[in-house]
Design a protein around this motif. Structure first.
Motif, PDB file in Angstrom:
ATOM      1  N   ILE A  26      14.174 -31.427  17.146  1.00 38.27           N
ATOM      2  CA  ILE A  26      15.097 -30.296  17.090  1.00 38.27           C
ATOM      3  C   ILE A  26      14.544 -29.077  17.813  1.00 38.27           C
ATOM      4  CG2 ILE A  26      14.240 -29.603  14.798  1.00 38.27           C
ATOM      5  CD1 ILE A  26      17.089 -28.597  14.206  1.00 38.27           C
ATOM      6  N   ALA A  27      13.260 -28.818  17.704  1.00 38.46           N
ATOM      7  CA  ALA A  27      12.680 -27.642  18.350  1.00 38.46           C
ATOM      8  C   ALA A  27      12.769 -27.735  19.868  1.00 38.46           C
ATOM      9  CB  ALA A  27      11.225 -27.462  17.917  1.00 38.46           C
ATOM     10  N   GLU A  28      12.745 -28.942  20.395  1.00 38.72           N
ATOM     11  CA  GLU A  28      12.829 -29.145  21.838  1.00 38.72           C
ATOM     12  C   GLU A  28      14.265 -28.993  22.350  1.00 38.72           C
ATOM     13  OE1 GLU A  28      12.218 -32.749  25.150  1.00 38.72           O
ATOM     14  OE2 GLU A  28      11.561 -33.026  23.062  1.00 38.72           O
ATOM     15  N   HIS A  29      15.235 -29.475  21.597  1.00 42.04           N
ATOM     16  CA  HIS A  29      16.596 -29.576  22.120  1.00 42.04           C
ATOM     17  C   HIS A  29      17.541 -28.447  21.690  1.00 42.04           C
ATOM     18  CE1 HIS A  29      16.074 -33.552  23.909  1.00 42.04           C
ATOM     19  NE2 HIS A  29      15.410 -33.904  22.817  1.00 42.04           N
ATOM     20  N   GLU A  48      15.760 -21.673  10.984  1.00 43.02           N
ATOM     21  CA  GLU A  48      14.826 -20.778  11.682  1.00 43.02           C
ATOM     22  C   GLU A  48      15.207 -20.596  13.146  1.00 43.02           C
ATOM     23  OE1 GLU A  48      11.163 -22.759  10.987  1.00 43.02           O
ATOM     24  OE2 GLU A  48      11.082 -22.236   8.852  1.00 43.02           O
ATOM     25  N   ILE A  49      15.577 -21.669  13.815  1.00 44.47           N
ATOM     26  CA  ILE A  49      15.911 -21.581  15.246  1.00 44.47           C
ATOM     27  C   ILE A  49      17.181 -20.751  15.452  1.00 44.47           C
ATOM     28  CG2 ILE A  49      16.659 -22.929  17.252  1.00 44.47           C
ATOM     29  CD1 ILE A  49      14.782 -25.182  16.201  1.00 44.47           C
ATOM     30  N   HIS A  50      18.195 -21.017  14.662  1.00 45.87           N
ATOM     31  CA  HIS A  50      19.422 -20.220  14.801  1.00 45.87           C
ATOM     32  C   HIS A  50      19.140 -18.743  14.546  1.00 45.87           C
ATOM     33  CE1 HIS A  50      22.724 -23.053  15.553  1.00 45.87           C
ATOM     34  NE2 HIS A  50      22.061 -23.925  14.823  1.00 45.87           N
ATOM     35  N   ALA A  51      18.380 -18.451  13.483  1.00 49.44           N
ATOM     36  CA  ALA A  51      18.090 -17.050  13.163  1.00 49.44           C
ATOM     37  C   ALA A  51      17.293 -16.378  14.269  1.00 49.44           C
ATOM     38  CB  ALA A  51      17.336 -16.975  11.835  1.00 49.44           C
ATOM     39  N   SER A  52      16.309 -17.083  14.821  1.00 48.47           N
ATOM     40  CA  SER A  52      15.465 -16.494  15.859  1.00 48.47           C
ATOM     41  C   SER A  52      16.239 -16.216  17.145  1.00 48.47           C
ATOM     42  CB  SER A  52      14.280 -17.417  16.161  1.00 48.47           C
ATOM     43  OG  SER A  52      14.712 -18.608  16.800  1.00 48.47           O
ATOM     44  N   MET A  53      17.348 -16.950  17.352  1.00 45.11           N
ATOM     45  CA  MET A  53      18.130 -16.783  18.577  1.00 45.11           C
ATOM     46  C   MET A  53      19.389 -15.948  18.352  1.00 45.11           C
ATOM     47  SD  MET A  53      17.805 -20.513  20.422  1.00 45.11           S
ATOM     48  CE  MET A  53      18.515 -19.828  21.943  1.00 45.11           C
ATOM     49  N   ILE A  73      28.042 -30.322  15.206  1.00 47.64           N
ATOM     50  CA  ILE A  73      27.174 -30.847  14.153  1.00 47.64           C
ATOM     51  C   ILE A  73      25.938 -31.453  14.806  1.00 47.64           C
ATOM     52  CG2 ILE A  73      27.091 -32.341  12.128  1.00 47.64           C
ATOM     53  CD1 ILE A  73      30.221 -32.406  12.280  1.00 47.64           C
ATOM     54  N   HIS A  74      24.863 -30.674  14.880  1.00 37.96           N
ATOM     55  CA  HIS A  74      23.680 -31.210  15.573  1.00 37.96           C
ATOM     56  C   HIS A  74      22.864 -32.086  14.641  1.00 37.96           C
ATOM     57  CE1 HIS A  74      21.399 -27.806  13.818  1.00 37.96           C
ATOM     58  NE2 HIS A  74      22.244 -26.977  14.389  1.00 37.96           N
ATOM     59  N   ARG A  75      22.461 -33.239  15.191  1.00 38.38           N
ATOM     60  CA  ARG A  75      21.694 -34.264  14.466  1.00 38.38           C
ATOM     61  C   ARG A  75      20.571 -34.716  15.383  1.00 38.38           C
ATOM     62  NH1 ARG A  75      23.801 -40.028  15.328  1.00 38.38           N
ATOM     63  NH2 ARG A  75      21.653 -39.931  16.051  1.00 38.38           N
ATOM     64  N   LEU A  76      19.531 -33.897  15.463  1.00 38.93           N
ATOM     65  CA  LEU A  76      18.521 -34.029  16.507  1.00 38.93           C
ATOM     66  C   LEU A  76      17.227 -34.676  16.038  1.00 38.93           C
ATOM     67  CD1 LEU A  76      19.189 -30.482  17.966  1.00 38.93           C
ATOM     68  CD2 LEU A  76      19.861 -32.648  19.004  1.00 38.93           C
TER      69      LEU A  76
END
Length: 446
Positions: free
Chosen positions: A324-327, A377-382, A316-319
């Motif tokens: 969030i984009a950095e980590h 977006e980050i999950h989809a892009s990766m 469960i990421h809570r950044l």
């Protein structure tokens, strides 16, 4: 696992615990809880684990939500019903938008303890131990109320049992009947900004059900839905008292909840909380904050899921919207390198807490939404899968988070700020968030 026992955590450093003034009284309460019936069953736990594995593969979606910290005083029919109503409404919207089954996990029936950054609190020159949740001590600001009382664990068990009994009675009694989702509405929310959009979704689903039933007859599973519970496994004595073996299943289960999780403050790889959680058969959640390095996370994965069982580990990421984009990309890449399946979940609440000029803790709707959108977006892009969301929310008409369609401002917070610890999305903000997630899912499907 041969070196693990339910109390092997006692040999590790246990943070965020309290010292009880009477060891004998503590032992008596724990013995009593250990003899009482379990709150959940092992087959419910295993069923949830299988569903979480589906969410990790993108075949289902997890909606986890509820209070920051439950209060014993809120063990009331109207408050419990309001929480279930908003979770049902949100899940209906998400089913419609994602075209996936939604797994409903409530932060209920056990979220009575909270980690705190400070051990004491000072008011008007008087310093007392911090309030750590109803499971540990009392909210009132007197010396007697802030002394840890083991009887509160027994009361917490009883409140959890009453809450679960009512939830199950509602679920089995047709409360969640998809033929009548209009029953889930809350009276004070009739004029909500997104009421019309929700009504359109309800009508669309009702028409689809009517059509399928005309063609193929009554569909099973429309009269009830499954609810699961979750809480932070913080009070280790309380968790230990409900850790048991069950007939015809190997290993030990924490039968106080379906999905316990480890918070950032207690996620030390050599700490007591990780030691306890590594040995139980439940799915385990791990909160992942910006201070957690990929190396730290990989150590936790190896300890908590050495066999890589699907559905076992929920990350469960809570950044925070600004971090969030950095980590997140580095964490996703590191976990992918293990080859072990996990279920990624976004908690857009805890990384976006701020304090007003008047000293009131709040969260801004736009920041919460921004982190959530970036997570998708980050999950989809990766090529990764975001399998769910984790919100602190309530079905009540509170004023704790600012922003949203209603334009709640900092000046409005005093109207109905009821949380004892962290701010929650209110009914209207929660439904709006679900609608925005559903819109994004529809756009992604094209």
């Amino acid at each position: 696992m041969n070196d693990w026992t339910p109390d092997s955590w006692r040999s590790k450093q246990a943070t965020q615990q309290v010292s009880y003034p009477d060891d004998e009284a503590l032992a008596k309460v724990l013995d009593e809880i250990a003899c009482l019936p379990p709150l959940v069953t092992s087959w419910e736990v295993e069923t949830l684990k299988a569903k979480l594995a589906q969410a990790g593969r993108g075949e289902a979606f997890l909606l986890q939500g509820g209070d920051c910290a439950e209060s014993f005083d809120d063990c009331r029919a109207d408050i419990i019903t309001a929480k279930l109503k908003i979770l049902l409404q949100m899940s209906l919207v998400l089913v419609h938008g994602t075209r996936k089954p939604v797994i409903r996990v409530a932060r209920m029936a056990g979220q009575y303890a909270k980690p705190r950054s400070k051990t004491t609190e000072t008011r008007n020159g008087e310093t007392l131990p911090t309030y750590r949740g109803d499971l540990f001590n009392r909210h009132g600001f007197t010396s007697a109320e802030r002394i840890p009382d083991p009887q509160l664990m027994l009361r917490g068990y009883e409140r959890a049992a009453l809450t679960l009994n009512f939830i199950r009675a509602l679920a089995d009694g047709g409360f969640a009947d998809l033929h009548h989702p209009e029953y889930w509405k809350l009276d004070f929310a009739d004029a909500a900004h997104h009421g019309q959009e929700y009504e359109q979704i309800v009508n669309s689903i009702r028409e689809a059900i009517d059509f399928v039933q005309v063609v193929g007859g009554e569909l099973p599973g429309l009269q009830r839905v499954d609810f699961y519970t979750s809480h932070e496994a913080l009070a280790l004595n309380y968790e230990l008292a409900q850790t048991r073996k069950v007939p015809r299943r190997p290993g030990w289960y924490n039968l106080s909840t379906h999905l316990p999780w480890i918070g950032m403050r207690t996620a030390q790889v050599d700490g007591a909380h990780v030691e306890y959680c590594r040995g139980i058969r439940n799915p385990i959640g791990v909160k992942v904050g910006p201070g957690m390095s990929p190396e730290w996370l990989l150590e936790l994965i190896e300890l908590l899921s050495p066999e890589g069982e699907p559905g076992r580990l929920v990350l469960i990421h809570r950044l925070g919207a600004d971090a969030i984009a950095e980590h997140l990309p580095g964490l996703i890449e590191a976990v992918r390198g293990t080859g072990k399946p996990v279920t990624w979940v976004s908690d857009p609440m805890h990384g976006n807490t701020e304090t007003t000029a008047e000293g009131i803790k709040t969260r801004h709707f736009d920041k919460i939404l921004s982190e959530l959108q970036q997570a998708f977006e980050i999950h989809a892009s990766m090529g990764s899968v975001l399998g769910g969301v984790h919100f602190e929310l309530t079905g009540e008409d509170v004023t704790e988070c600012v922003g949203g369609a209603s334009g709640l401002a900092a000046a409005d917070l005093g109207r109905a700020y009821r949380s004892r610890v962290d701010p929650r999305l209110n009914y209207e903000q929660s439904l709006e968030m679900a609608l925005l997630i559903a819109r994004a899912a529809r756009r992604a499907r094209g």
